[in-house]
Design a protein around this motif. Structure first.
Motif, short mmCIF file in Angstrom:
data_model
loop_
_atom_site.label_atom_id
_atom_site.label_comp_id
_atom_site.label_asym_id
_atom_site.label_seq_id
_atom_site.Cartn_x
_atom_site.Cartn_y
_atom_site.Cartn_z
N ARG A 94 -19.21 -32.38 -17.01
CA ARG A 94 -19.70 -33.03 -15.79
C ARG A 94 -18.61 -33.56 -14.88
N PRO A 95 -17.52 -34.13 -15.41
CA PRO A 95 -16.53 -34.72 -14.50
C PRO A 95 -15.70 -33.68 -13.77
N ASP A 96 -15.19 -34.05 -12.62
CA ASP A 96 -14.15 -33.29 -11.94
C ASP A 96 -12.82 -33.85 -12.43
N PRO A 97 -12.00 -33.08 -13.14
CA PRO A 97 -10.76 -33.61 -13.71
C PRO A 97 -9.82 -34.22 -12.67
N ALA A 98 -9.93 -33.80 -11.42
CA ALA A 98 -9.01 -34.30 -10.40
C ALA A 98 -9.17 -35.79 -10.15
N ASP A 99 -10.41 -36.30 -10.16
CA ASP A 99 -10.62 -37.71 -9.85
C ASP A 99 -11.55 -38.42 -10.83
N GLY A 100 -12.06 -37.69 -11.82
CA GLY A 100 -12.94 -38.31 -12.81
C GLY A 100 -14.37 -38.52 -12.35
N SER A 101 -14.70 -38.13 -11.13
CA SER A 101 -16.06 -38.31 -10.64
C SER A 101 -17.02 -37.41 -11.43
N VAL A 102 -18.22 -37.94 -11.69
CA VAL A 102 -19.20 -37.23 -12.51
C VAL A 102 -20.36 -36.76 -11.65
N ARG A 103 -20.74 -35.49 -11.80
CA ARG A 103 -21.86 -34.96 -11.02
C ARG A 103 -23.15 -35.60 -11.53
N PRO A 104 -23.93 -36.16 -10.64
CA PRO A 104 -25.18 -36.82 -11.06
C PRO A 104 -26.24 -35.81 -11.45
N GLY A 105 -27.12 -36.25 -12.34
CA GLY A 105 -28.22 -35.39 -12.76
C GLY A 105 -28.69 -35.76 -14.14
N ALA A 106 -29.82 -35.19 -14.54
CA ALA A 106 -30.38 -35.46 -15.87
C ALA A 106 -29.46 -34.87 -16.93
N PRO A 107 -28.99 -35.67 -17.90
CA PRO A 107 -28.09 -35.15 -18.93
C PRO A 107 -28.74 -34.01 -19.72
N LEU A 108 -27.93 -33.01 -20.02
CA LEU A 108 -28.38 -31.88 -20.83
C LEU A 108 -27.35 -31.60 -21.91
N ALA A 109 -27.75 -31.74 -23.17
CA ALA A 109 -26.90 -31.40 -24.31
C ALA A 109 -27.20 -29.95 -24.67
N LEU A 110 -26.25 -29.05 -24.39
CA LEU A 110 -26.45 -27.62 -24.56
C LEU A 110 -25.53 -27.11 -25.67
N SER A 111 -26.12 -26.55 -26.71
CA SER A 111 -25.36 -26.02 -27.84
C SER A 111 -25.60 -24.52 -28.00
N PHE A 112 -24.54 -23.80 -28.34
CA PHE A 112 -24.62 -22.36 -28.62
C PHE A 112 -24.38 -22.14 -30.11
N LEU A 113 -25.14 -21.23 -30.70
CA LEU A 113 -24.89 -20.74 -32.05
C LEU A 113 -24.65 -19.24 -31.94
N VAL A 114 -23.39 -18.84 -32.11
CA VAL A 114 -23.00 -17.45 -31.89
C VAL A 114 -22.81 -16.76 -33.24
N SER A 115 -23.49 -15.64 -33.43
CA SER A 115 -23.40 -14.88 -34.67
C SER A 115 -22.98 -13.45 -34.39
#
Length: 282
Positions: free
Chosen positions: A113-134
């Motif tokens: 979410r953050p922009d590394p340049a200034d640490g600002s975080v894009r607003p929005g509903a948090p989403l925890a997204l996980s991948f399981l790759v096989s």
């Protein structure tokens, strides 16, 4: 902004392969055959195999410490660990277009979410997204460790970082909502992001790319249930964007296998969580 139809995943050039080898190092998976995805990717397949829980790689770069981010990161990691312990089926998913907004920023981080340049975080509903790759090989299914999983998508206003676009102008130099993780021994990679917004001509979606150290890659997109998107987009910071003009059924890219790429999203704290399982054929 409706020109999200560039060529799909490809074999990497020698220069790109060397760059990718540097990113993965000795932990990358070895001995892969010369094919990932391809013509059979749209055919569902299911086999099972032992899968071990793993903790995804944690970004080593410095990102400002922000208290609100801690819970979603923990949720994403826990979701991935719980899913790997459940011996999931290997399911071949369709490959889809990369789109015009991929930028190989090489940002090794879980919270995108953050922009590394200034640490600002894009607003929005948090989403925890996980991948399981096989990896699917014949009748066997096993976790794919050492693969790089890239994720990128638009913010609540339909804007991508790091590009020039006639629809929203230039975001060159910005890196919000982009990043990669390397799959652990259990094939898991976890991200904390936000529920994406929308832009004209496309259904709500997230792009992802999976790459191996020997130059193979698989590129596709993830989608959301329309009813859930309606609820999320009805509140700020999404509501100011207005009603989206394209639903899943009207998105030409979604119609090419999107049902197999639709996330099963659950509520998690103040946001949402989803685990996406994908089996890749070599």
């Amino acid at each position: 902004m409706d020109n999200d139809d560039q060529p799909i995943g490809r074999l990497l050039t020698r220069r790109e392969m060397l760059k990718l080898l540097t990113m993965v190092g000795a932990a990358a998976a070895a001995g892969c055959a010369p094919r990932l995805g391809g013509g059979d990717a749209a055919t569902p397949a299911a086999t099972t195999g032992a899968t071990a829980a793993a903790t995804p790689t944690v970004a080593s770069e410095a990102v400002p410490t922000l208290t609100p981010l801690a819970e979603p990161i923990a949720t994403a990691t826990a979701a991935a660990a719980a899913a790997t312990a459940a011996l999931p089926a290997c399911v071949v998913r369709p490959e889809q277009t990369e789109g015009p907004y991929f930028v190989d920023e090489q940002l090794n981080r879980s919270d995108i979410r953050p922009d590394p340049a200034d640490g600002s975080v894009r607003p929005g509903a948090p989403l925890a997204l996980s991948f399981l790759v096989s990896r699917i090989a014949g009748a066997t299914c096993a976790p794919l460790a050492g693969a790089i999983v890239d994720v990128w998508h638009c913010d609540a206003a339909g804007v991508y970082s790091g590009v020039n676009d006639s629809g929203f102008g230039s975001t060159a130099g910005q890196q919000f909502l982009r990043g990669y993780q390397t799959t652990g021994d259990g094939g898991a990679a976890a991200f904390t992001t936000i529920y994406p917004g929308w832009y004209s001509g496309r259904a709500t979606h997230i792009h992802f790319k999976i790459r191996t150290s020997d130059g193979l890659e698989f590129t596709s997109q993830l989608y959301f249930d329309d009813a859930l998107s309606d609820r999320v987009h009805a509140v700020e910071p999404y509501a100011g964007r207005g009603q989206r003009d394209t639903r899943n059924a009207n998105d030409g890219i979604f119609r090419d296998g999107g049902e197999l790429l639709t996330l099963n999203v659950t509520e998690s704290g103040e946001g949402y969580a989803a685990v996406f399982e994908i089996g890749l054929q070599f």
